[in-house]
Design a protein around this motif. Structure first.
Motif, short mmCIF file in Angstrom:
data_model
loop_
_atom_site.label_atom_id
_atom_site.label_comp_id
_atom_site.label_asym_id
_atom_site.label_seq_id
_atom_site.Cartn_x
_atom_site.Cartn_y
_atom_site.Cartn_z
N HIS A 103 0.79 -1.24 0.00
CA HIS A 103 0.00 0.00 0.00
C HIS A 103 0.82 1.29 0.00
O HIS A 103 0.25 2.36 0.19
N ARG A 104 2.10 1.21 -0.25
CA ARG A 104 2.88 2.45 -0.28
C ARG A 104 2.40 3.37 -1.40
O ARG A 104 2.41 4.60 -1.24
N VAL A 105 1.94 2.82 -2.52
CA VAL A 105 1.47 3.66 -3.62
C VAL A 105 -0.04 3.53 -3.83
O VAL A 105 -0.57 3.96 -4.85
N GLY A 106 -0.74 2.97 -2.86
CA GLY A 106 -2.19 2.87 -2.93
C GLY A 106 -2.69 1.46 -2.76
O GLY A 106 -3.01 1.03 -1.64
N LYS A 130 -8.94 -2.10 7.70
CA LYS A 130 -9.95 -2.47 6.72
C LYS A 130 -10.09 -1.49 5.58
O LYS A 130 -10.46 -1.86 4.47
N ASP A 131 -9.85 -0.21 5.82
CA ASP A 131 -10.05 0.81 4.79
C ASP A 131 -8.73 1.39 4.31
O ASP A 131 -8.64 2.58 3.98
N VAL A 132 -7.70 0.57 4.24
CA VAL A 132 -6.37 1.08 3.98
C VAL A 132 -6.29 1.79 2.62
O VAL A 132 -5.69 2.87 2.51
N ALA A 144 -5.65 6.89 -0.18
CA ALA A 144 -6.12 7.85 -1.18
C ALA A 144 -6.34 9.24 -0.55
O ALA A 144 -6.05 10.26 -1.18
N VAL A 145 -6.82 9.26 0.68
CA VAL A 145 -6.96 10.54 1.39
C VAL A 145 -5.60 11.16 1.63
O VAL A 145 -5.40 12.37 1.45
N LEU A 146 -4.63 10.35 2.05
CA LEU A 146 -3.27 10.85 2.26
C LEU A 146 -2.71 11.43 0.97
O LEU A 146 -2.08 12.49 0.97
N GLU A 147 -2.90 10.74 -0.15
CA GLU A 147 -2.43 11.24 -1.44
C GLU A 147 -3.02 12.62 -1.73
O GLU A 147 -2.30 13.54 -2.13
N ARG A 148 -4.32 12.76 -1.54
CA ARG A 148 -4.97 14.04 -1.82
C ARG A 148 -4.44 15.14 -0.91
O ARG A 148 -4.17 16.26 -1.36
N GLU A 149 -4.27 14.83 0.37
CA GLU A 149 -3.82 15.85 1.31
C GLU A 149 -2.38 16.26 1.04
O GLU A 149 -2.03 17.45 1.16
N MET A 150 -1.52 15.32 0.66
CA MET A 150 -0.15 15.70 0.32
C MET A 150 -0.13 16.54 -0.95
O MET A 150 0.59 17.55 -1.02
N ARG A 151 -0.93 16.15 -1.95
CA ARG A 151 -0.95 16.91 -3.20
C ARG A 151 -1.43 18.34 -2.95
O ARG A 151 -0.87 19.29 -3.52
N GLU A 152 -2.44 18.52 -2.14
CA GLU A 152 -2.97 19.85 -1.87
C GLU A 152 -1.91 20.74 -1.21
O GLU A 152 -1.72 21.90 -1.60
N ARG A 153 -1.22 20.21 -0.22
CA ARG A 153 -0.22 21.01 0.48
C ARG A 153 0.98 21.33 -0.42
O ARG A 153 1.52 22.44 -0.38
N PRO A 200 5.27 7.86 7.02
CA PRO A 200 4.46 6.74 7.50
C PRO A 200 3.02 6.91 7.03
O PRO A 200 2.49 8.03 7.00
N LEU A 201 2.38 5.83 6.67
CA LEU A 201 1.02 5.91 6.17
C LEU A 201 0.03 6.35 7.24
O LEU A 201 -1.10 6.73 6.92
N VAL A 202 0.46 6.34 8.49
CA VAL A 202 -0.42 6.74 9.59
C VAL A 202 -0.26 8.22 9.94
O VAL A 202 -0.80 8.68 10.93
N ILE A 203 0.45 9.00 9.13
CA ILE A 203 0.66 10.40 9.41
C ILE A 203 -0.68 11.14 9.43
O ILE A 203 -1.60 10.81 8.68
N THR A 204 -0.80 12.13 10.31
CA THR A 204 -2.05 12.87 10.47
C THR A 204 -2.01 14.17 9.67
O THR A 204 -0.95 14.62 9.22
N GLY A 205 -3.18 14.79 9.55
CA GLY A 205 -3.26 16.08 8.87
C GLY A 205 -2.43 17.15 9.55
O GLY A 205 -1.78 17.96 8.90
N ALA A 206 -2.45 17.16 10.89
CA ALA A 206 -1.66 18.15 11.62
C ALA A 206 -0.17 17.95 11.37
O ALA A 206 0.59 18.92 11.26
N GLU A 207 0.26 16.70 11.27
CA GLU A 207 1.67 16.43 11.00
C GLU A 207 2.03 16.82 9.57
O GLU A 207 3.14 17.32 9.32
#
Length: 458
Positions: A264-267, A340-342, A347-356, A420-427
């Motif tokens: 899941h590193r790339v999805g 379960k929803d990895v 995909a949410v992480l991808e979007r948030e990184m792209r936006e920033r 890490p895939l568990v990184i938060t929005g604040a991080e």
């Protein structure tokens, strides 16, 4: 602060007892880390570092000591085991790993274990050669498959072959799948018809590379779904599919290097699922142990690795049956099964990184050419070969927080980001803040250098 963290004008202060050939001493300031938790590491001077490269893509779950604690409980009564001895723990891990591959490819297979990514790639080649005979290996330009004697021949940079290489191995490189560097790239996005033909020419009388009907033919085609070291390059799926289809039509074993892209590193679970291809052999490593043990897994579809084609004794390694490493993988696999929803979360992480990163590109257009994100990976393409300097600035420019990002000699204009895939929005906000400060400092340095050059030429 340690007295070994300073530097002289001649370069970093390497302790006289420490080998300096690895990447640790490539920078003048070398922190010593004493603990980690979540997405953060802490130096012995108390400074915190957000690890935005996840130990080179290894710690998808962050720095979680409970994984090692649980693993220790699973192998407490069997702390060591000779490599020629079997255990129920090893068989359980092999069975669980095999399902991860065969469920995705919809074909049964067998799993071999090895110590690390480069060793796993060599095992994959052993399997290919045992079926096809030793022969040519085809890879892409920009590839990185390790630094061992054999895998350095597969990797693109000549630097990897200057000190140790398996010179008897014939390797052929297909044109780069990176439109930024490919000399055949057109103005339109994606790979054109000519590029697709270029990766499908070998095997003919004119190509210089043997295929079906030739005694010296291609034994294996090796690819990465995303070229991490090459600059976080995502190949055009049509190009990769054409290369895979041609390789298979010529009788080559198709090997997917999922050491970085797997789990899941790339999805999706495997990077090759992004491309719509199904390899014959898959090598993975980083996502299996969260950095807690050295282990790689090599899956080969039946009958490539059955005893009739790949005889017992074809491969051996002292530590591939060590209970500690197996218990770590067993524990990490439990974590993956519980998420379960990895794919949607990545995909949410991808979007948030792209936006920033897009916001950074708007703020710093003089030093950023483009930004991209794919799953839990992202990159900043700079206006020049400034990635090594920007990487250094990210560790020092903020008064309280350092950030660890990646750069490689093969792509000195690209900053690779894969937290890490568990990184938060604040991080991620903290990451963006430090990157902005570092980009500002880089812009100032480049402007000062340009001004000094102008004064010197006047």
């Amino acid at each position: 602060m340690s007295d070994l963290m300073g530097a002289t004008q001649a370069g970093p202060l390497v302790p006289p007892f420490a080998g300096a050939g690895n990447l640790i001493y490539r920078a003048a300031a070398v922190p010593r880390f004493v603990r980690g938790a979540g997405c953060f590491l802490e130096g012995e001077d108390g400074r915190r570092y957000l690890d935005a490269e996840a130990a080179n893509g290894t710690v998808a779950w962050g720095y979680d000591s409970s994984i090692l604690q649980e693993a220790a409980r699973r192998c407490f009564e069997l702390p060591a085991l000779p490599s020629f001895c079997e255990s129920s723990l090893r068989l359980r891990v092999l069975e669980r790993l095999e399902r991860l591959f065969s469920d995705a490819i919809q074909a049964p297979g067998r799993v071999e274990l090895d110590l690390g990514g480069a060793q796993g790639m060599e095992t994959a080649l052993r399997i290919a050669f045992s079926n096809n005979g030793p022969g040519t290996v085809v890879v892409f330009e920009g590839a990185f498959h390790g630094r061992s004697g054999v895998t350095s021949m597969l990797s693109s940079s000549p630097r990897y072959r200057e000190l140790l290489a398996a010179w008897g191995l014939e390797v052929v490189r297909l044109p780069s799948p990176d439109c930024r560097t490919c000399p055949h790239s057109a103005a339109s996005a994606g790979c054109g018809t000519g590029c697709v033909k270029a990766v499908s020419r070998w095997g003919s009388e004119l190509s210089g590379v043997g295929g079906n009907g030739f005694g010296r033919k291609v034994s294996a085609f090796v690819f990465e779904a995303v070229q991490n070291v090459g600059g976080m390059v995502v190949p055009d799926p049509a190009l990769l599919r054409a290369a895979v289809e041609h390789a298979r039509s010529q009788g080559a074993v198709v090997i997917a290097d999922e050491i970085f892209t797997g789990m899941h590193r790339v999805g999706p679970r495997w990077g090759f699922q992004l491309m719509g291809v199904e390899p014959d052999v898959v090598v993975t490593s980083k996502g299996l142990s969260n950095g807690g043990a050295a282990l790689s897994a090599v899956w080969a579809r039946e009958p490539l690795a059955d005893p009739g084609n790949y005889a017992p004794g074809s491969h051996s390694s002292t530590y591939i049956g060590i209970p500690h490493a197996l218990a770590v993988v067993d524990t990490v696999l439990d974590r993956w099964e519980a998420w379960k929803d990895v794919e949607s979360d990545v995909a949410v992480l991808e979007r948030e990184m792209r936006e920033r990163l897009a916001e950074l590109a708007e703020r710093r257009p003089s030093v950023i050419d483009r930004v991209d994100a794919t799953g839990g990976t992202a990159r900043i393409v700079l206006s020049g070969p400034h990635a090594p300097r920007l990487r250094q600035l990210c560790t020092t420019v903020h008064p309280e927080l350092g950030v660890l990002v990646a750069s490689t000699g093969m792509a000195p204009d690209v900053i690779n980001i894969h937290p890490p895939l568990v990184i938060t929005g604040a991080e991620l906000d903290g990451l963006a803040e430090v990157l902005d400060l570092a980009l500002g400092a880089l812009t100032a340095e480049l402007s000062a250098t340009a001004a000094a050059g102008a004064r010197g030429s006047s």
